[in-house]
Scaffold this motif. Structure first.
Motif, PDB file in Angstrom:
ATOM      1  N   ARG A  32       0.824  -1.202   0.000  1.00  0.00           N
ATOM      2  CA  ARG A  32       0.000   0.000   0.000  1.00  0.00           C
ATOM      3  C   ARG A  32       0.865   1.262   0.000  1.00  0.00           C
ATOM      4  O   ARG A  32       0.602   2.219  -0.742  1.00  0.00           O
ATOM      5  CB  ARG A  32      -0.911  -0.010   1.224  1.00  0.00           C
ATOM      6  N   CYS A  35       2.548   1.720  -3.410  1.00  0.00           N
ATOM      7  CA  CYS A  35       1.589   2.198  -4.417  1.00  0.00           C
ATOM      8  C   CYS A  35       1.252   3.674  -4.211  1.00  0.00           C
ATOM      9  O   CYS A  35       1.211   4.453  -5.169  1.00  0.00           O
ATOM     10  CB  CYS A  35       0.319   1.357  -4.363  1.00  0.00           C
ATOM     11  N   ASP A  36       1.016   4.061  -2.965  1.00  0.00           N
ATOM     12  CA  ASP A  36       0.699   5.470  -2.673  1.00  0.00           C
ATOM     13  C   ASP A  36       1.840   6.387  -3.095  1.00  0.00           C
ATOM     14  O   ASP A  36       1.615   7.469  -3.655  1.00  0.00           O
ATOM     15  CB  ASP A  36       0.409   5.648  -1.184  1.00  0.00           C
ATOM     16  N   LYS A  68      -9.952   5.095 -12.315  1.00  0.00           N
ATOM     17  CA  LYS A  68     -10.995   4.706 -11.367  1.00  0.00           C
ATOM     18  C   LYS A  68     -10.498   4.736  -9.928  1.00  0.00           C
ATOM     19  O   LYS A  68     -11.271   4.977  -8.993  1.00  0.00           O
ATOM     20  CB  LYS A  68     -11.523   3.310 -11.717  1.00  0.00           C
ATOM     21  N   TRP A  69      -9.215   4.496  -9.731  1.00  0.00           N
ATOM     22  CA  TRP A  69      -8.660   4.380  -8.383  1.00  0.00           C
ATOM     23  C   TRP A  69      -7.761   5.558  -8.008  1.00  0.00           C
ATOM     24  O   TRP A  69      -6.949   5.453  -7.089  1.00  0.00           O
ATOM     25  CB  TRP A  69      -7.889   3.066  -8.272  1.00  0.00           C
ATOM     26  N   ASP A  71      -7.304  10.026  -7.384  1.00  0.00           N
ATOM     27  CA  ASP A  71      -8.003  11.192  -6.846  1.00  0.00           C
ATOM     28  C   ASP A  71      -8.836  11.861  -7.940  1.00  0.00           C
ATOM     29  O   ASP A  71      -8.308  12.214  -9.008  1.00  0.00           O
ATOM     30  CB  ASP A  71      -6.977  12.178  -6.277  1.00  0.00           C
ATOM     31  N   SER A 296      -7.681  -9.260 -11.506  1.00  0.00           N
ATOM     32  CA  SER A 296      -8.967  -8.695 -11.089  1.00  0.00           C
ATOM     33  C   SER A 296     -10.130  -9.589 -11.519  1.00  0.00           C
ATOM     34  O   SER A 296     -11.135  -9.706 -10.807  1.00  0.00           O
ATOM     35  CB  SER A 296      -9.134  -7.288 -11.653  1.00  0.00           C
ATOM     36  N   TRP A 347      -0.639   2.970 -13.685  1.00  0.00           N
ATOM     37  CA  TRP A 347      -1.687   1.951 -13.718  1.00  0.00           C
ATOM     38  C   TRP A 347      -1.369   0.803 -12.754  1.00  0.00           C
ATOM     39  O   TRP A 347      -2.264   0.236 -12.133  1.00  0.00           O
ATOM     40  CB  TRP A 347      -1.906   1.421 -15.136  1.00  0.00           C
ATOM     41  N   ALA A 350      -2.184   1.961  -9.194  1.00  0.00           N
ATOM     42  CA  ALA A 350      -3.629   2.104  -9.000  1.00  0.00           C
ATOM     43  C   ALA A 350      -4.305   0.749  -8.871  1.00  0.00           C
ATOM     44  O   ALA A 350      -5.104   0.514  -7.943  1.00  0.00           O
ATOM     45  CB  ALA A 350      -4.230   2.896 -10.151  1.00  0.00           C
ATOM     46  N   LEU A 351      -3.992  -0.174  -9.774  1.00  0.00           N
ATOM     47  CA  LEU A 351      -4.634  -1.488  -9.737  1.00  0.00           C
ATOM     48  C   LEU A 351      -4.122  -2.336  -8.583  1.00  0.00           C
ATOM     49  O   LEU A 351      -4.900  -3.032  -7.923  1.00  0.00           O
ATOM     50  CB  LEU A 351      -4.415  -2.223 -11.069  1.00  0.00           C
ATOM     51  N   ARG A 353      -2.908  -1.360  -5.688  1.00  0.00           N
ATOM     52  CA  ARG A 353      -3.437  -0.867  -4.418  1.00  0.00           C
ATOM     53  C   ARG A 353      -4.842  -1.397  -4.191  1.00  0.00           C
ATOM     54  O   ARG A 353      -5.210  -1.751  -3.062  1.00  0.00           O
ATOM     55  CB  ARG A 353      -3.431   0.655  -4.419  1.00  0.00           C
ATOM     56  N   ASN A 354      -5.620  -1.485  -5.243  1.00  0.00           N
ATOM     57  CA  ASN A 354      -6.980  -1.980  -5.138  1.00  0.00           C
ATOM     58  C   ASN A 354      -7.022  -3.499  -4.942  1.00  0.00           C
ATOM     59  O   ASN A 354      -7.828  -4.006  -4.168  1.00  0.00           O
ATOM     60  CB  ASN A 354      -7.750  -1.619  -6.415  1.00  0.00           C
TER      61      ASN A 354
END
Length: 357
Positions: A32, A35-36, A68-69, A71, A296, A347, A350-351, A353-354
């Motif tokens: 996390r 990714c951030d 999508k993921w 800000d 996913s 990308w 973002a992916l 982290r989700n």
């Protein structure tokens, strides 16, 4: 050749050479936190760049996949930047150089406008759409004339760019999926389009074969993007079909030692001449972007496989302390004479982290 392409090629080759010598940035912490940090490094104060490495610029497809993921306010700022540049150039393109010039590589790509409309919808960028409605509708009309043939499918025997941009394909499954993405997103945004006959039902009838989507209309070759992207976009939303596709790619070992390769050995299509500078990278190489999409789908439809994939991806990120772009068939960071896998992929962060954190 567009001079911007040559300039970009030289710039990226120089940065790749430096990465070969010095390695890539390593971020501290768990997935996390990594990714951030990558996402923050990809924000330049005005727009999101495709990476914190050599793709330090706007890439339409990459942003469309990641937005999508991210800000929402920053995404709308990114879209304002991109639409202003595209309007100035009178074209929606694959990317925009760091100096602000839109360009396509290696050629016009149908997924550029499709993913741009997708991002505008996902990011609720209503004000941006309103400001550029005339431009967007003109681009949609021109796009349909250029991409769609009289039978409703993508034109045969025309090389379009896309996710697998080095591959020379004829009416590929991926490009036809972009017709459906553009159709749906334009409708949702309230933008006028010429009549588009292709539907998910017609698409499935044309491309689905037993346990996969064939790569092109006129062959039955199995490829990673043809099999994964229609499910990731929701064009195909059937649990049994998704499970069959996942098991087929898994049996073919396209996800070993890391997901996901475009092709099994010996099944790659013809490639553009520029492929000599990065030989094999859109064949059996392992692409993190495609792998995260694959993961996913597995999370929804094959929990056991997802746990296996999740462990592979997580270990890769933690080992490299970064999210790298592409890997060799053995799972090592991809490198060639002129290229080294990029780092800090927007990308990817973002992916991942989700999916993984």
């Amino acid at each position: 050749m567009d001079p911007a392409v040559l300039t970009e090629g030289l710039r990226i080759a120089k940065l790749s050479s430096a990465r070969k010598k010095s390695g890539w940035k390593r971020y501290d912490g768990a997935i996390r936190k990594i990714c951030d940090a990558i996402i923050e490094d990809c924000w330049n104060g005005e727009f999101y760049t495709a990476s914190a490495g050599h793709f330090c610029q706007f890439y339409t497809r990459d942003f469309g996949i990641a937005c999508k993921w991210l800000d929402a306010d920053r995404c709308r700022s990114t879209l304002s930047y991109a639409l202003a540049k595209f309007r100035e150039a009178d074209a929606v393109t694959v990317a925009i150089t760091p100096a602000g010039k839109p360009f396509d590589f290696p050629t016009f790509s149908p997924d550029s406008l499709a993913y741009l409309l997708h991002a505008l919808r996902v990011c609720k960028a209503d004000a941006v759409v309103a400001a550029h409605q005339d431009f967007l509708e003109a681009q949609i009309t021109a796009w349909c004339g250029r991409v769609i043939d009289e039978d409703g499918f993508v034109r045969r025997n025309v090389h379009f760019g896309g996710m697998r941009d080095h591959a020379v394909r004829s009416s590929s499954c991926y490009d036809n999926a972009m017709v459906l993405l553009l159709k749906q997103e334009a409708h949702t945004l309230g933008l006028k389009t010429p009549p588009i006959a292709l539907t998910p039902e017609i698409f499935i009838k044309e491309f689905w074969v037993d346990d996969h989507c064939k790569d092109e209309r006129d062959n039955d070759v199995i490829s990673g993007d043809a099999s994964v992207v229609p499910f990731w976009l929701g064009i195909i939303d059937d649990a049994k079909m998704a499970n069959a596709m996942l098991q087929r790619l898994h049996r073919m070992k396209l996800d070993k030692p890391l997901p996901l390769a475009y092709s099994a050995p010996g099944q790659s299509p013809k490639m553009i001449w520029q492929n000599v500078f990065s030989n094999g990278w859109e064949a059996e190489a392992k692409w993190m972007q495609l792998g995260l999409m694959y993961a996913s789908i597995a999370r929804r439809h094959h929990k056991e496989l997802f746990e296996e994939i999740k462990d592979q991806l997580a270990q890769n990120i933690l080992t490299n302390q970064n999210i790298l772009e592409v890997f060799t068939p053995k799972g090592e960071p991809y490198t060639s004479t002129f290229y080294h896998a990029d780092e800090g992929m927007l990308w990817g962060a973002a992916l991942a982290r989700n999916l993984l954190s």
